[in-house]
Scaffold this motif. Sequence first.
Motif, PDB file in Angstrom:
ATOM      1  N   TRP A 250       1.628  10.190   7.901  1.00  0.00           N
ATOM      2  CA  TRP A 250       1.110   8.308   8.116  1.00  0.00           C
ATOM      3  C   TRP A 250       1.466   6.981   7.856  1.00  0.00           C
ATOM      4  CZ3 TRP A 250      -3.006   5.050   7.243  1.00  0.00           C
ATOM      5  CH2 TRP A 250      -3.208   4.536   7.836  1.00  0.00           C
ATOM      6  N   ALA A 251       0.904   7.464   6.686  1.00  0.00           N
ATOM      7  CA  ALA A 251       1.697   6.447   6.335  1.00  0.00           C
ATOM      8  C   ALA A 251       2.886   5.323   6.765  1.00  0.00           C
ATOM      9  CB  ALA A 251       1.259   6.119   4.722  1.00  0.00           C
ATOM     10  N   GLY A 252       4.022   6.281   6.240  1.00  0.00           N
ATOM     11  CA  GLY A 252       4.891   5.748   6.937  1.00  0.00           C
ATOM     12  C   GLY A 252       5.344   4.854   8.576  1.00  0.00           C
ATOM     13  N   ILE A 253       4.784   6.196   9.551  1.00  0.00           N
ATOM     14  CA  ILE A 253       4.836   5.598  10.671  1.00  0.00           C
ATOM     15  C   ILE A 253       3.767   4.617  10.719  1.00  0.00           C
ATOM     16  CG2 ILE A 253       3.842   6.416  13.114  1.00  0.00           C
ATOM     17  CD1 ILE A 253       4.672   8.946  12.112  1.00  0.00           C
ATOM     18  N   TYR A 254       2.486   4.260  10.211  1.00  0.00           N
ATOM     19  CA  TYR A 254       1.418   2.912  10.930  1.00  0.00           C
ATOM     20  C   TYR A 254       2.185   2.052  10.246  1.00  0.00           C
ATOM     21  CZ  TYR A 254      -2.209   0.256  10.795  1.00  0.00           C
ATOM     22  OH  TYR A 254      -2.826  -0.959  10.358  1.00  0.00           O
ATOM     23  N   ARG A 255       2.700   1.728   8.879  1.00  0.00           N
ATOM     24  CA  ARG A 255       3.255   0.794   8.105  1.00  0.00           C
ATOM     25  C   ARG A 255       4.691   0.542   9.334  1.00  0.00           C
ATOM     26  NH1 ARG A 255       2.970  -3.519   4.358  1.00  0.00           N
ATOM     27  NH2 ARG A 255       5.414  -3.867   3.765  1.00  0.00           N
ATOM     28  N   SER A 256       5.495   1.626   9.355  1.00  0.00           N
ATOM     29  CA  SER A 256       6.464   0.823  10.064  1.00  0.00           C
ATOM     30  C   SER A 256       6.493   0.221  11.579  1.00  0.00           C
ATOM     31  CB  SER A 256       7.215   1.819  11.050  1.00  0.00           C
ATOM     32  OG  SER A 256       7.950   2.304   8.901  1.00  0.00           O
ATOM     33  N   SER A 257       5.122   1.107  11.807  1.00  0.00           N
ATOM     34  CA  SER A 257       4.523   0.167  13.594  1.00  0.00           C
ATOM     35  C   SER A 257       3.644  -1.114  13.494  1.00  0.00           C
ATOM     36  CB  SER A 257       3.961   1.551  13.722  1.00  0.00           C
ATOM     37  OG  SER A 257       2.221   1.579  13.881  1.00  0.00           O
ATOM     38  N   ASN A 258       2.982  -0.775  12.266  1.00  0.00           N
ATOM     39  CA  ASN A 258       2.103  -2.091  12.513  1.00  0.00           C
ATOM     40  C   ASN A 258       3.211  -3.615  11.721  1.00  0.00           C
ATOM     41  OD1 ASN A 258       0.298  -3.876  11.684  1.00  0.00           O
ATOM     42  ND2 ASN A 258       0.341  -3.455   9.543  1.00  0.00           N
ATOM     43  N   ARG A 259       4.557  -3.172  11.191  1.00  0.00           N
ATOM     44  CA  ARG A 259       5.641  -4.249  10.837  1.00  0.00           C
ATOM     45  C   ARG A 259       5.391  -5.075  12.222  1.00  0.00           C
ATOM     46  NH1 ARG A 259       8.085  -1.866   6.740  1.00  0.00           N
ATOM     47  NH2 ARG A 259       9.514  -0.585   8.017  1.00  0.00           N
TER      48      ARG A 259
ATOM     49  N   MET B 276       0.806  -1.321   0.074  1.00  0.00           N
ATOM     50  CA  MET B 276      -0.142   0.066  -0.260  1.00  0.00           C
ATOM     51  C   MET B 276       0.899   0.995   0.186  1.00  0.00           C
ATOM     52  SD  MET B 276      -3.071   1.202   0.036  1.00  0.00           S
ATOM     53  CE  MET B 276      -3.887   2.925   0.515  1.00  0.00           C
ATOM     54  N   ASN B 277       2.049   1.403   1.189  1.00  0.00           N
ATOM     55  CA  ASN B 277       2.999   2.389   0.459  1.00  0.00           C
ATOM     56  C   ASN B 277       2.870   2.630  -0.837  1.00  0.00           C
ATOM     57  OD1 ASN B 277       1.934   2.586   3.414  1.00  0.00           O
ATOM     58  ND2 ASN B 277       4.278   2.509   4.492  1.00  0.00           N
ATOM     59  N   ARG B 278       3.153   1.774  -1.035  1.00  0.00           N
ATOM     60  CA  ARG B 278       4.321   1.579  -2.080  1.00  0.00           C
ATOM     61  C   ARG B 278       3.256   2.486  -4.363  1.00  0.00           C
ATOM     62  NH1 ARG B 278       9.994  -0.439  -2.987  1.00  0.00           N
ATOM     63  NH2 ARG B 278      10.334  -1.556  -0.934  1.00  0.00           N
ATOM     64  N   ILE B 279       1.855   1.882  -3.294  1.00  0.00           N
ATOM     65  CA  ILE B 279       1.161   2.379  -4.185  1.00  0.00           C
ATOM     66  C   ILE B 279       0.932   4.179  -4.379  1.00  0.00           C
ATOM     67  CG2 ILE B 279      -1.184   2.669  -4.608  1.00  0.00           C
ATOM     68  CD1 ILE B 279      -0.811  -0.254  -4.050  1.00  0.00           C
ATOM     69  N   LEU B 280       0.804   4.621  -3.158  1.00  0.00           N
ATOM     70  CA  LEU B 280       0.904   5.701  -2.017  1.00  0.00           C
ATOM     71  C   LEU B 280       2.255   6.796  -2.999  1.00  0.00           C
ATOM     72  CD1 LEU B 280      -0.336   8.231  -0.458  1.00  0.00           C
ATOM     73  CD2 LEU B 280       0.470   7.191   1.733  1.00  0.00           C
TER      74      LEU B 280
ATOM     75  N   ASP C  91       9.813   3.537   3.896  1.00  0.00           N
ATOM     76  CA  ASP C  91       8.624   4.116   4.837  1.00  0.00           C
ATOM     77  C   ASP C  91       9.727   5.186   5.788  1.00  0.00           C
ATOM     78  OD1 ASP C  91       6.862   2.324   4.801  1.00  0.00           O
ATOM     79  OD2 ASP C  91       7.738   0.846   6.645  1.00  0.00           O
ATOM     80  N   ILE C  92      10.902   5.275   5.655  1.00  0.00           N
ATOM     81  CA  ILE C  92      11.776   6.833   5.764  1.00  0.00           C
ATOM     82  C   ILE C  92      11.436   7.912   4.857  1.00  0.00           C
ATOM     83  CG2 ILE C  92      14.269   7.117   6.111  1.00  0.00           C
ATOM     84  CD1 ILE C  92      14.930   3.883   7.212  1.00  0.00           C
ATOM     85  N   ILE C  93      11.637   6.920   3.417  1.00  0.00           N
ATOM     86  CA  ILE C  93      10.992   8.915   2.386  1.00  0.00           C
ATOM     87  C   ILE C  93       9.854   9.062   2.604  1.00  0.00           C
ATOM     88  CG2 ILE C  93      11.013   8.621   0.065  1.00  0.00           C
ATOM     89  CD1 ILE C  93      13.201   6.539  -0.086  1.00  0.00           C
TER      90      ILE C  93
END
Length: 131
Positions: free
Chosen positions: A110-119, A1-5, A62-64
Amino acid sequence: MNRILAKVLGVAGGVAAIIGLASGGKLHGILNTDPSLDVIRLVMAFAFLYAGFEATSTKVADIILISTGLFYFLLSLAGIADPRVFGLFPSGLTGLDNGLHLIVGLAATWAGIYRSSNRTAVQQQTHAAGR
């Protein structure tokens, strides 16, 4: 999802930057297209495109997303405080500029943080289950 965004934001930002560089001034009085802002938008678009297409891991993507998102968020706050962003953009940012920067900034961050914390949570659960 993050890569699509990241891909969507990269393409949209790149198109906006190129149109802005080609038009000069304000695009129909709606968006600021100062060359300095368009160069920033182009650099951010390349960062998003790298995150979407070339990043070697989801953590890099995610960092980017987080760093470019925070930049856009801070740019929107600076534009609200001073439309010329302390002389950087002579034409001044419009309300639409600030709104778009705010939305892009919050969504990417949000996408980067949410994905990182979820992972991280999933990795911790997997590690705990392995004991």
